[in-house]
Scaffold this motif. Structure first.
Motif, PDB file in Angstrom:
ATOM      1  N   ARG A   1     -84.021   2.910  31.461  1.00  0.00           N
ATOM      2  CA  ARG A   1     -84.761   2.994  32.762  1.00  0.00           C
ATOM      3  C   ARG A   1     -84.446   3.932  34.545  1.00  0.00           C
ATOM      4  O   ARG A   1     -83.172   3.218  34.708  1.00  0.00           O
ATOM      5  CB  ARG A   1     -85.730   1.819  33.704  1.00  0.00           C
TER       6      ARG A   1
ATOM      7  N   VAL B   1     -90.696   3.185  39.184  1.00  0.00           N
ATOM      8  CA  VAL B   1     -91.474   2.903  37.637  1.00  0.00           C
ATOM      9  C   VAL B   1     -92.506   4.053  37.045  1.00  0.00           C
ATOM     10  O   VAL B   1     -92.660   3.782  36.132  1.00  0.00           O
ATOM     11  CB  VAL B   1     -91.916   1.139  38.226  1.00  0.00           C
TER      12      VAL B   1
ATOM     13  N   ASN C   1     -91.065   7.219  35.775  1.00  0.00           N
ATOM     14  CA  ASN C   1     -90.569   6.631  35.191  1.00  0.00           C
ATOM     15  C   ASN C   1     -91.101   6.914  33.359  1.00  0.00           C
ATOM     16  O   ASN C   1     -90.799   7.019  32.479  1.00  0.00           O
ATOM     17  CB  ASN C   1     -89.670   5.319  34.892  1.00  0.00           C
ATOM     18  N   ASN C   2     -92.336   5.785  34.093  1.00  0.00           N
ATOM     19  CA  ASN C   2     -93.434   6.281  32.482  1.00  0.00           C
ATOM     20  C   ASN C   2     -93.679   7.293  32.175  1.00  0.00           C
ATOM     21  O   ASN C   2     -94.314   7.246  30.939  1.00  0.00           O
ATOM     22  CB  ASN C   2     -94.402   4.849  33.058  1.00  0.00           C
ATOM     23  N   ARG C   3     -94.100   8.090  33.388  1.00  0.00           N
ATOM     24  CA  ARG C   3     -95.131   9.039  33.146  1.00  0.00           C
ATOM     25  C   ARG C   3     -93.813   9.840  32.390  1.00  0.00           C
ATOM     26  O   ARG C   3     -94.270  11.102  31.785  1.00  0.00           O
ATOM     27  CB  ARG C   3     -95.562   9.717  34.484  1.00  0.00           C
TER      28      ARG C   3
ATOM     29  N   LYS D   1     -91.175   9.053  30.354  1.00  0.00           N
ATOM     30  CA  LYS D   1     -91.168   8.721  28.926  1.00  0.00           C
ATOM     31  C   LYS D   1     -92.496   9.914  28.033  1.00  0.00           C
ATOM     32  O   LYS D   1     -91.801   9.723  26.978  1.00  0.00           O
ATOM     33  CB  LYS D   1     -91.275   7.465  28.797  1.00  0.00           C
ATOM     34  N   ALA D   2     -93.380   9.256  28.820  1.00  0.00           N
ATOM     35  CA  ALA D   2     -94.490   9.652  27.957  1.00  0.00           C
ATOM     36  C   ALA D   2     -95.057  10.587  27.410  1.00  0.00           C
ATOM     37  O   ALA D   2     -95.140  11.160  26.602  1.00  0.00           O
ATOM     38  CB  ALA D   2     -95.224   9.010  28.686  1.00  0.00           C
TER      39      ALA D   2
ATOM     40  N   TYR E   1     -86.621   3.589  22.075  1.00  0.00           N
ATOM     41  CA  TYR E   1     -87.076   2.868  23.379  1.00  0.00           C
ATOM     42  C   TYR E   1     -88.094   2.354  22.678  1.00  0.00           C
ATOM     43  O   TYR E   1     -88.273   0.803  23.671  1.00  0.00           O
ATOM     44  CB  TYR E   1     -88.249   4.392  23.091  1.00  0.00           C
TER      45      TYR E   1
ATOM     46  N   ILE F   1     -88.087  -2.371  25.281  1.00  0.00           N
ATOM     47  CA  ILE F   1     -88.591  -1.787  25.068  1.00  0.00           C
ATOM     48  C   ILE F   1     -89.895  -2.779  25.188  1.00  0.00           C
ATOM     49  O   ILE F   1     -90.749  -3.635  25.357  1.00  0.00           O
ATOM     50  CB  ILE F   1     -89.554  -0.595  26.070  1.00  0.00           C
ATOM     51  N   ASP F   2     -90.880  -2.697  24.048  1.00  0.00           N
ATOM     52  CA  ASP F   2     -92.137  -3.195  23.200  1.00  0.00           C
ATOM     53  C   ASP F   2     -90.927  -4.932  22.787  1.00  0.00           C
ATOM     54  O   ASP F   2     -92.030  -5.605  22.662  1.00  0.00           O
ATOM     55  CB  ASP F   2     -92.614  -2.774  22.612  1.00  0.00           C
TER      56      ASP F   2
END
Length: 334
Positions: free
Chosen positions: A197, A203, A206-208, A210-211, A233, A237-238
């Motif tokens: 991360r 945050v 970071n998510n944008r 990775k997307a 990933y 993460i999941d």
């Protein structure tokens, strides 16, 4: 724990199939483990790379066997640096730095030509670009639009932070893959997205970031044959979904997390005979790391003898393995 479907690739990894790994620090977690299990591996000939621009540029440079000149380096903090290389290549002697970089380039060119697998791990969509505030003598060797692979702790005002668009990322990776495949028509590629991360981006960004990487990688997987996606990933993460699987910085997956990911990789992307051999080699590696309290006892000498016998048996059964270090260690000649 959430279950995840990991489709096995049409072709799986096996021993005697050279593997080049390029990308983020998570690449090296996997690469070091494969190396310990005696797969033929080359990892990060430029050092750690995070963004698609840097990864793509490095791959193209290996295909073309780009050779650097002393003029491509710049002096910063008393050492000679390359914008396209990790600081492990930096040094106080300009000529030696260029020689080290070019030796790595030549080795990467030769290895990529014979490699059967290319593993690319993307870490971030953010690319750092030099600005006009960079002094003239430090502008050498920056990539398109001033892109750099490493900032080398240069003043922050020398750079602008650019989140690559989906189209930009598609373009640079598509071009690099075409060149790699023309250079080595038999190569197969595995993409992963790093679960590290990048909290300094925030945050949300970071998510944008990775997307965007996920979107591009799946586009490429659907476009090319012999190109696969391994969900490192998503596994962290999941599936693991817990901060106890991160180091104290809450950004990097810890040892249990990286081992979990490696086990999934071995199960789904490596063929059965290679999995069995890797398990034996892993046991040998664990035995080698064993630190005895009393190394001169008869019990420890018997332990070394038993491990030496195992190493000799594996070497005889699999002549392509290089167990010279293990044989030397267990024979007491280290």
């Amino acid at each position: 724990m959430v279950d995840i479907n990991i489709p096995a690739p049409a072709q799986t990894v096996a021993y005697q199939q050279p593997i080049m790994l390029v990308g983020s620090c998570f690449t090296e977690h996997i690469g070091n483990s494969l190396q310990e299990m005696k797969f033929e591996v080359m990892q990060n000939p430029n050092g750690i790379l995070f963004d698609p621009q840097s990864v793509a540029a490095s791959l193209v440079s290996y295909v073309q066997n780009k050779q650097y000149r002393e003029e491509d380096l710049f002096l910063l903090n008393e050492v000679w640096q390359s914008w396209q290389h990790h600081s492990r290549f930096s040094g106080m002697n300009r000529t030696e730095v260029v020689q080290m970089i070019n030796a790595s380039q030549q080795a990467a060119h030769d290895f990529l030509k014979k490699a059967e697998w290319l593993v690319i791990t993307l870490g971030s969509s953010f690319s750092y670009r030099t600005t006009e505030t960079v002094p003239g003598e430090q502008r050498a060797n920056a990539g398109p639009e001033g892109a750099v692979a490493n900032c080398h702790r240069a003043p922050s005002q020398w750079f602008r932070k650019h989140m690559m668009t989906i189209e930009e990322t598609k373009s640079v990776l598509d071009n690099a893959l075409h060149q790699v495949r023309y250079f080595n028509p038999k190569i197969k590629t595995i993409f992963t997205i790093s679960p590290v991360r990048h909290l300094r981006d925030g945050v949300i960004d970071n998510n944008r970031s990775k997307a965007r990487l996920l979107e591009v990688v799946h586009h490429l997987v659907n476009k090319f044959d012999r190109l696969y996606y391994f969900p490192a990933y998503e596994l962290v993460i999941d599936v693991l979904r817990d901060y106890r699987f991160y180091d104290i910085d809450m950004a990097h997956p810890n040892y249990p997390a990286t081992q979990f990911v490696l086990e999934k990789f071995m199960t789904h992307f490596v063929d059965e005979p290679s999995q069995q051999l890797a398990a034996e080699l892993r046991k040998l590696a664990v035995s080698r790391r064993h630190k005895p309290f009393h190394p001169h006892t008869e019990a420890h000498q018997k332990f070394l003898q038993s491990q030496l016998l195992k190493a000799q048996e594996l070497q005889a059964q699999y002549p392509f393995l290089d167990l010279a270090d293990e044989l030397k260690f267990f024979s007491g000649k280290h």
